[in-house]
Write a protein that holds these residues in place. Structure first.
Motif: not given
Length: 244
Positions: A156-178
């Motif tokens: 349950p604790h095996d998660w990570a949030l990686l902050l990228l140097k470049e805003p790739l999602g601004q061009r590629i798109g990103y998905v939501g979570w629920q």
């Protein structure tokens, strides 16, 4: 509400400097909300078009990683580490990638990777990718214990949030979570929603593939893990469960 999950900077604190409290609280939400998964709907770039399945092998379909929403999923590669396989990660913001904590740990050296050694390749397919960035910083769950690796108590604790140097999602798109409980998710599946396991398994490491129509085990009320029957293979680590 989600509590503050701040950690001291440095490897022993499992946090790289540079993430704000907003990011830290968000990371904790992923665990406290019981079970979570990605919803393949919001945040598509204006020019994006949905991809379709192209091939099938061993029950998994290869999808067009250069088309949204699949382009928001990519390979997490590690520089300078011998005998280390890749992982999978997903853009859930302009610069934020969700992956597995163990993907950022070097078991041979018994220490956490420097963020700058972690590479995210969005829309990776057959040696080509749509966008690339190295990490700037990251956090993992303070309850994840590297030595326990894939022990049930550690999952349950095996998660990570990686902050990228470049805003790739601004061009590629990103998905939501629920957030979902197993019971709610099983109900959605029973009503026709398609629950999918998505990633870059080692047997098809250069193609993004999907295991569709996962069945959920809702027999354990209050379980913090999503239990499903879809095939997962090394390399899928950090890849999303997605609901479409």
């Amino acid at each position: 509400m989600c509590g503050d999950n701040r950690r001291r900077a440095g490897y022993d604190g499992r946090m790289q400097p540079g993430l704000s409290k907003r990011h830290l609280d968000f990371g904790r939400c992923l665990i406290l909300a019981a079970a979570f998964l990605l919803t393949l709907s919001p945040a598509a770039p204006a020019q994006a078009q949905s991809g379709t399945a192209a091939l099938s092998s061993n029950g998994r379909q290869v999808v067009d990683a250069h088309s949204y929403p699949w382009a928001a999923i990519g390979r997490v590669n590690h520089a300078g580490i011998r005998d280390r396989s890749h992982c999978t990660g997903t853009l859930i913001g302009r610069r934020l990638v969700l992956t597995a904590a163990h993907c950022l740990y070097n078991p041979r050296a018994q220490r956490w990777l420097k963020a700058s050694l972690v590479h995210f390749l969005a829309g990776y397919q057959k040696g080509k990718h749509l966008a690339h960035s190295v990490g700037e910083s990251y956090i993992v769950s303070k309850k994840f214990v590297p030595k326990l690796w894939n022990a049930p108590s550690n999952l349950p604790h095996d998660w990570a949030l990686l902050l990228l140097k470049e805003p790739l999602g601004q061009r590629i798109g990103y998905v939501g979570w629920q957030a979902f409980s197993n019971a709610d998710l099983a109900d959605s599946v029973a009503k026709g929603a398609n629950l999918m396991q998505v990633g870059y398994p080692q047997d098809r490491a250069h193609a993004l593939s999907v295991a569709s129509r996962c069945v959920v085990d809702a027999s354990r009320p209050g379980d913090t893990l999503i239990r499903h029957n879809c095939l997962t293979i090394a390399g899928d680590s950090g890849g999303p469960l997605a609901l479409l």
